[in-house]
Design a protein around this motif. Structure first.
Motif, PDB file in Angstrom:
ATOM      1  N   ILE A   1     -20.214 -19.011  69.963  1.00  0.00           N
ATOM      2  CA  ILE A   1     -19.008 -18.245  69.666  1.00  0.00           C
ATOM      3  C   ILE A   1     -19.403 -16.845  69.232  1.00  0.00           C
ATOM      4  O   ILE A   1     -20.201 -16.657  68.310  1.00  0.00           O
ATOM      5  CB  ILE A   1     -18.185 -18.944  68.567  1.00  0.00           C
ATOM      6  CG1 ILE A   1     -17.624 -20.264  69.102  1.00  0.00           C
ATOM      7  CG2 ILE A   1     -17.057 -18.048  68.078  1.00  0.00           C
ATOM      8  CD1 ILE A   1     -16.800 -21.028  68.089  1.00  0.00           C
ATOM      9  N   ASP A   2     -18.872 -15.853  69.926  1.00  0.00           N
ATOM     10  CA  ASP A   2     -19.170 -14.451  69.632  1.00  0.00           C
ATOM     11  C   ASP A   2     -18.083 -13.922  68.709  1.00  0.00           C
ATOM     12  O   ASP A   2     -16.936 -13.716  69.122  1.00  0.00           O
ATOM     13  CB  ASP A   2     -19.221 -13.647  70.930  1.00  0.00           C
ATOM     14  CG  ASP A   2     -19.731 -12.227  70.711  1.00  0.00           C
ATOM     15  OD1 ASP A   2     -19.844 -11.810  69.539  1.00  0.00           O
ATOM     16  OD2 ASP A   2     -20.010 -11.525  71.707  1.00  0.00           O
TER      17      ASP A   2
ATOM     18  N   ALA B   1     -10.174 -10.252  83.002  1.00  0.00           N
ATOM     19  CA  ALA B   1     -10.282 -11.551  83.655  1.00  0.00           C
ATOM     20  C   ALA B   1     -11.438 -11.531  84.637  1.00  0.00           C
ATOM     21  O   ALA B   1     -11.536 -10.607  85.465  1.00  0.00           O
ATOM     22  CB  ALA B   1      -8.983 -11.892  84.358  1.00  0.00           C
ATOM     23  N   PRO B   2     -12.343 -12.509  84.598  1.00  0.00           N
ATOM     24  CA  PRO B   2     -13.510 -12.506  85.492  1.00  0.00           C
ATOM     25  C   PRO B   2     -13.094 -12.469  86.956  1.00  0.00           C
ATOM     26  O   PRO B   2     -12.252 -13.258  87.402  1.00  0.00           O
ATOM     27  CB  PRO B   2     -14.215 -13.823  85.146  1.00  0.00           C
ATOM     28  CG  PRO B   2     -13.777 -14.148  83.762  1.00  0.00           C
ATOM     29  CD  PRO B   2     -12.377 -13.656  83.660  1.00  0.00           C
ATOM     30  N   GLY B   3     -13.702 -11.540  87.700  1.00  0.00           N
ATOM     31  CA  GLY B   3     -13.486 -11.466  89.149  1.00  0.00           C
ATOM     32  C   GLY B   3     -12.229 -10.775  89.587  1.00  0.00           C
ATOM     33  O   GLY B   3     -12.039 -10.542  90.791  1.00  0.00           O
ATOM     34  N   LEU B   4     -11.340 -10.433  88.684  1.00  0.00           N
ATOM     35  CA  LEU B   4     -10.063  -9.818  89.068  1.00  0.00           C
ATOM     36  C   LEU B   4     -10.262  -8.326  89.295  1.00  0.00           C
ATOM     37  O   LEU B   4     -10.496  -7.567  88.356  1.00  0.00           O
ATOM     38  CB  LEU B   4      -9.024 -10.069  87.981  1.00  0.00           C
ATOM     39  CG  LEU B   4      -7.614  -9.552  88.257  1.00  0.00           C
ATOM     40  CD1 LEU B   4      -7.025 -10.224  89.490  1.00  0.00           C
ATOM     41  CD2 LEU B   4      -6.718  -9.760  87.044  1.00  0.00           C
ATOM     42  N   SER B   5     -10.152  -7.908  90.558  1.00  0.00           N
ATOM     43  CA  SER B   5     -10.362  -6.497  90.904  1.00  0.00           C
ATOM     44  C   SER B   5      -9.069  -5.711  90.745  1.00  0.00           C
ATOM     45  O   SER B   5      -7.974  -6.283  90.648  1.00  0.00           O
ATOM     46  CB  SER B   5     -10.873  -6.377  92.339  1.00  0.00           C
ATOM     47  OG  SER B   5      -9.914  -6.888  93.258  1.00  0.00           O
ATOM     48  N   ALA B   6      -9.197  -4.413  90.739  1.00  0.00           N
ATOM     49  CA  ALA B   6      -8.038  -3.541  90.522  1.00  0.00           C
ATOM     50  C   ALA B   6      -7.027  -3.634  91.651  1.00  0.00           C
ATOM     51  O   ALA B   6      -5.842  -3.322  91.458  1.00  0.00           O
ATOM     52  CB  ALA B   6      -8.506  -2.099  90.345  1.00  0.00           C
ATOM     53  N   GLU B   7      -7.448  -4.063  92.844  1.00  0.00           N
ATOM     54  CA  GLU B   7      -6.532  -4.124  93.980  1.00  0.00           C
ATOM     55  C   GLU B   7      -5.569  -5.306  93.908  1.00  0.00           C
ATOM     56  O   GLU B   7      -4.578  -5.349  94.646  1.00  0.00           O
ATOM     57  CB  GLU B   7      -7.328  -4.218  95.290  1.00  0.00           C
ATOM     58  CG  GLU B   7      -8.136  -2.972  95.632  1.00  0.00           C
ATOM     59  CD  GLU B   7      -9.406  -2.849  94.811  1.00  0.00           C
ATOM     60  OE1 GLU B   7      -9.809  -3.880  94.204  1.00  0.00           O
ATOM     61  OE2 GLU B   7      -9.973  -1.738  94.745  1.00  0.00           O
ATOM     62  N   ILE B   8      -5.842  -6.247  93.062  1.00  0.00           N
ATOM     63  CA  ILE B   8      -5.007  -7.441  92.994  1.00  0.00           C
ATOM     64  C   ILE B   8      -3.778  -7.155  92.126  1.00  0.00           C
ATOM     65  O   ILE B   8      -3.917  -6.748  90.967  1.00  0.00           O
ATOM     66  CB  ILE B   8      -5.791  -8.629  92.413  1.00  0.00           C
ATOM     67  CG1 ILE B   8      -7.053  -8.892  93.240  1.00  0.00           C
ATOM     68  CG2 ILE B   8      -4.920  -9.880  92.360  1.00  0.00           C
ATOM     69  CD1 ILE B   8      -6.793  -9.212  94.692  1.00  0.00           C
ATOM     70  N   PRO B   9      -2.561  -7.369  92.650  1.00  0.00           N
ATOM     71  CA  PRO B   9      -1.360  -7.166  91.828  1.00  0.00           C
ATOM     72  C   PRO B   9      -1.341  -8.128  90.650  1.00  0.00           C
ATOM     73  O   PRO B   9      -1.902  -9.218  90.699  1.00  0.00           O
ATOM     74  CB  PRO B   9      -0.213  -7.467  92.795  1.00  0.00           C
ATOM     75  CG  PRO B   9      -0.805  -7.336  94.154  1.00  0.00           C
ATOM     76  CD  PRO B   9      -2.237  -7.753  94.025  1.00  0.00           C
ATOM     77  N   ARG B  10      -0.683  -7.739  89.593  1.00  0.00           N
ATOM     78  CA  ARG B  10      -0.580  -8.571  88.391  1.00  0.00           C
ATOM     79  C   ARG B  10       0.741  -8.294  87.697  1.00  0.00           C
ATOM     80  O   ARG B  10       1.327  -7.223  87.883  1.00  0.00           O
ATOM     81  CB  ARG B  10      -1.745  -8.321  87.457  1.00  0.00           C
ATOM     82  CG  ARG B  10      -1.788  -6.915  86.881  1.00  0.00           C
ATOM     83  CD  ARG B  10      -3.197  -6.495  86.554  1.00  0.00           C
ATOM     84  NE  ARG B  10      -4.010  -6.385  87.768  1.00  0.00           N
ATOM     85  CZ  ARG B  10      -5.330  -6.253  87.772  1.00  0.00           C
ATOM     86  NH1 ARG B  10      -5.988  -6.263  86.642  1.00  0.00           N
ATOM     87  NH2 ARG B  10      -5.995  -6.126  88.901  1.00  0.00           N
TER      88      ARG B  10
ATOM     89  N   ASP C   1     -13.469 -16.650  74.844  1.00  0.00           N
ATOM     90  CA  ASP C   1     -14.668 -16.870  75.646  1.00  0.00           C
ATOM     91  C   ASP C   1     -14.632 -15.964  76.872  1.00  0.00           C
ATOM     92  O   ASP C   1     -13.626 -15.914  77.596  1.00  0.00           O
ATOM     93  CB  ASP C   1     -14.753 -18.332  76.083  1.00  0.00           C
ATOM     94  CG  ASP C   1     -16.016 -18.626  76.877  1.00  0.00           C
ATOM     95  OD1 ASP C   1     -17.076 -18.791  76.264  1.00  0.00           O
ATOM     96  OD2 ASP C   1     -15.911 -18.671  78.120  1.00  0.00           O
ATOM     97  N   ALA C   2     -15.715 -15.252  77.127  1.00  0.00           N
ATOM     98  CA  ALA C   2     -15.723 -14.251  78.188  1.00  0.00           C
ATOM     99  C   ALA C   2     -15.579 -14.863  79.574  1.00  0.00           C
ATOM    100  O   ALA C   2     -15.010 -14.240  80.483  1.00  0.00           O
ATOM    101  CB  ALA C   2     -17.017 -13.431  78.109  1.00  0.00           C
TER     102      ALA C   2
END
Length: 776
Positions: free
Chosen positions: A298-299, A310-319, A355-356
């Motif tokens: 635990i950090d 969010a891991p892997g979520l690129s800027a091109e993906i709508p949210r 958790d990262a």
């Protein structure tokens, strides 16, 4: 005696006293250390044992030093208790104390918080529980209490036999939780350590004379845990709310929670954007037995006021940005339910970190109990085209999301190839796997896996699940995640809650969602580079499948609408009964479900107390029987010793440092008989005068008088005459009966239930009871 001799004698006595004190204290520590092994039945690992033993050693060592320097024994026990408090301060709250050892106001606050955390942790975890800081603190507080109690019993009360009481309390802890959790070997070893206490405490106790204590302690040790009742769920009651524990790995208790007779309210949430899945834990390690979370440290820097991306979520993906208010009800544990992907949490209190890799929320000491907090989060809304175009190459370190145990049945990967191996993209493969479970011949059942012995989430049960085509969410999620990994798609299993039941306040029209144990659920998440982790729903008849938008070009004829932006359809769409158990009709689910919590029946005290009281009595009865057998074989010393001990048990003063004749006179006085000197005077007077004798009458107690004189004569003959004289066993019994008749009923009860000489072989310190001379 010269001054030098007197000084040498005092030095020898002081040395002997130090040896006795330290030997007894060391034996007490040994017994407490061995007895604590029983807690291993209800706690994971064993790191808690070291601070526990350290506290025991600090308390008993400080008390031993005081006992050797100060004549008042209670002061030594008090010093030991103070030392124990200082040890707790150093171990658990050094940063709140002056110089790290002197407690301050902040120390008391820290202790109170640790007590609350320990209680909440024990309520929220299933056994064996993870020994977190709160539980270890409670164990160490118990160590202080037990150590002080043992010291007081051994040195202040000088009744070492009763050290069995705190030891039995310690040993019985697992049996209080569940009767089958007792450790017979641990009980037996502790019983031997207890006998060691008796041997060290008794100045004249030998191994031979202590064996009845060994037998009695072993018998009690083996019988008590079997007879103690276990903690079982009580009948549903509106006044006793139940507990939902997340534990270290919530998938281990998910099946039990799903099978509750009445659902328990877990939480309520308010969201303007509708229903949401809530995640508790992400399990990425797959073994023969189960899925489990990685043991990441635990950090403390990852505070929940701001999450990482969010891991892997690129800027091109709508949210889509959203917010939710969550109120925990009967959920306990160190994991906090949040939607994916959280960006911040407000009002959750101290100690929570994210958790990262999983974006889950956990704490090393806080508890979800009664938490109320607001979560800001985003919902990724990738289009089908973006998912289909996701790269195949994975980031570094993602190999663990593809690992499969060697015990995984071959049918799992073979079925994955048959179902999805021909699909063009990994996203299409994921959809094919999901459809295989939801649109095929699979059925939802919580009972079939138990009946056919393939319940669980490990690799070994998946082959049987695929063959039976019947199971619940754990089986569906585990199977799809394993099949996805066999197709080189990173996958993990998530445990959490489906959206729950929508409720509308009749007065304010406020919409909320009630989440119960029926909404406990597990599902797979699959990873697509540039998109991130995406939820899938393979469990038939439960929850809702995610929907993804189709990319379109912007229509110039509608300038007010940008068709190139997808509608927010990636959020779960409602089913008729979102997240409810499909085998329970909606109209049978209570609006305010409440169930009974685990309750401990109080009748076990009625069993434990007599057993504790019986130990000294059984030991004393056994010793008397052994001595009378020895008397029958001609052992005169055992006859006199039994008479003296019986007198001491009844509160009659018998000075053990005097001669047998003097002891005879003490006993004779109690019985109303003539002493040796009086009899001698009476005989002398009768030979010189014919006047009536004025000596005390001995006619009424003649049988006891004759028996006592018979035993005394035999003792003196054995000491001063080469010709031994036998003693009748009946003579000893006659004296004992007379002794009992000479005292009151209270003294007789004390002699039976708490005989002074059961373990104490130095009854010279016994004082006469107030009613010792009262006729029975």
């Amino acid at each position: 005696m010269t001054t030098t001799d007197a000084s040498r004698a005092r030095s020898v006595r002081a040395h002997e006293q130090r040896v006795r004190v330290w030997s007894l204290s060391g034996t007490l520590a040994l017994a407490l250390g061995v007895g604590a092994s029983s807690l291993g039945e209800v706690l994971t690992e064993g790191a808690w044992w070291f601070p526990y033993l350290a506290v025991v050693l600090v308390v008993l060592s400080a008390a031993a030093v005081a006992h050797t320097l100060i004549s008042r024994a209670w002061i030594g026990s008090l010093i030991g208790a103070v030392a124990g408090g200082l040890a707790l301060t150093v171990f658990f709250a050094a940063n709140t104390a002056f110089w790290g050892i002197v407690p301050l106001v902040g120390t008391a606050e820290r202790f109170a918080r640790l007590v609350t955390e320990g209680q909440d942790s024990m309520e929220g975890q299933r056994f064996p529980a993870d020994a977190d800081a709160g539980i270890v603190f409670l164990i160490c507080v118990g160590a202080v209490a037990l150590s002080v109690a043992m010291d007081v019993i051994a040195f202040v009360l000088r009744k070492p036999a009763f050290t069995a009481i705190p030891l039995l309390v310690l040993l019985a802890v697992p049996a209080f939780v569940r009767s089958e959790l007792h450790d017979a070997l641990g009980f037996a070893v502790t019983a031997l350590a207890y006998v060691g206490i008796l041997l060290v405490a008794g100045e004249h106790t030998t191994v031979r004379s202590a064996w009845p204590a060994v037998a009695g302690a072993l018998a009690v040790a083996l019988v008590v845990p079997v007879l103690l009742p276990s903690v079982t769920p009580a009948e549903p009651a509106t006044s006793a709310p139940g507990i939902i524990g997340t534990g270290v790995n919530p998938i281990l208790s998910l099946s039990d929670d799903l099978r509750r007779d009445s659902p328990l309210p877990a939480l309520t949430y308010w969201s303007d954007t509708g229903e949401e899945y809530l995640r508790v834990a992400a399990l990425d390690e797959f073994s023969d037995e189960t899925w489990s979370p990685s043991e990441n440290e635990i950090d403390d820097a990852n505070t929940v006021d701001e999450f990482g991306a969010a891991p892997g979520l690129s800027a091109e993906i709508p949210r889509i940005s959203k917010a939710m208010q969550i109120q925990i009800q009967q959920l306990r544990g160190k994991l906090l339910p949040v939607p994916y992907a959280a960006t911040s949490i407000a009002d959750a209190g101290r100690g929570w970190t994210w958790d990262a890799e999983a974006l889950t929320v956990a704490s090393s000491f806080a508890n979800s109990k009664n938490q109320s907090y607001e979560v800001s989060f985003i919902t990724p809304a990738p289009t089908i085209e973006q998912l289909e175009a996701a790269p195949v190459e994975l980031p570094s370190g993602f190999e663990k999301y593809l690992a499969l145990p060697e015990s995984l049945p071959a049918v799992v990967s073979e079925t994955a190839q048959q179902v999805a191996g021909s699909e063009a993209t990994r996203f299409d493969q994921a959809l094919a796997l999901q459809s295989f479970f939801r649109n095929g011949d699979f059925v939802y059942s919580e009972e079939a896996p138990v009946a056919e012995d393939y319940d669980g989430s490990g690799a070994e049960v998946l082959g049987e699940f695929l063959a039976a085509q019947s199971g619940y969410c754990v089986h569906f999620a585990s199977a799809m995640a394993a099949m996805a990994r066999s197709l080189d798609i990173p996958a993990r299993v998530v445990v959490g809650f489906t959206p729950g039941q929508r409720q509308v306040d009749s007065e304010t029209d406020e919409v909320s969602f009630s989440v119960t144990t029926d909404n406990l659920h597990s599902w797979p998440e699959l990873y697509f580079p540039t998109v991130g982790w995406i939820r899938f729903e393979p469990t038939v008849s439960v929850g809702s499948t995610p929907r993804f938008a189709q990319s379109v070009n912007d229509d110039p004829s509608t300038p007010d609408i940008d068709e190139s932006k997808p509608e927010p359809t990636a959020t779960p769409t409602s089913s008729a009964t979102p997240g409810a158990r499909p085998d329970v009709p909606r109209d049978e689910i209570a609006d305010v479900p409440v169930s009974g919590q685990s309750q401990l029946s109080p009748w076990w005290w009625l069993l434990l107390i007599p057993l504790l009281l019986a130990v000294p009595a059984l030991v004393r009865v056994s010793r008397r029987a052994l001595r009378l057998r020895a008397v029958a074989r001609g052992d005169v010393a055992q006859a006199w010793r039994e008479i003296c001990d019986s007198a001491a048990d009844l509160g009659i003063v018998v000075t053990m440092t005097t001669t047998p004749r003097q002891q005879h006179d003490e006993i004779a006085t109690q019985l109303g008989m003539a002493t040796v000197a009086a009899r001698a005077g009476a005989v002398s007077g009768s030979s010189t005068s014919s006047a009536p004798s004025t000596a005390p009458s001995v006619e009424s107690p003649r049988p006891a008088s004759s028996a006592l004189a018979e035993v005394l004569a035999a003792v003196e003959a054995s000491a001063f005459s080469p010709r031994q004289r036998a003693v009748r066993r009946e003579a000893v019994s006659s004296v004992i009966v007379a002794l009992r008749s000479s005292v009151g009923w209270k003294a007789r009860i004390v002699a039976v239930l708490a005989p002074r000489t059961a373990f104490d072989r130095n009854p010279a310190a016994v004082e006469k009871l107030p009613d010792a001379v009262t006729p029975g």
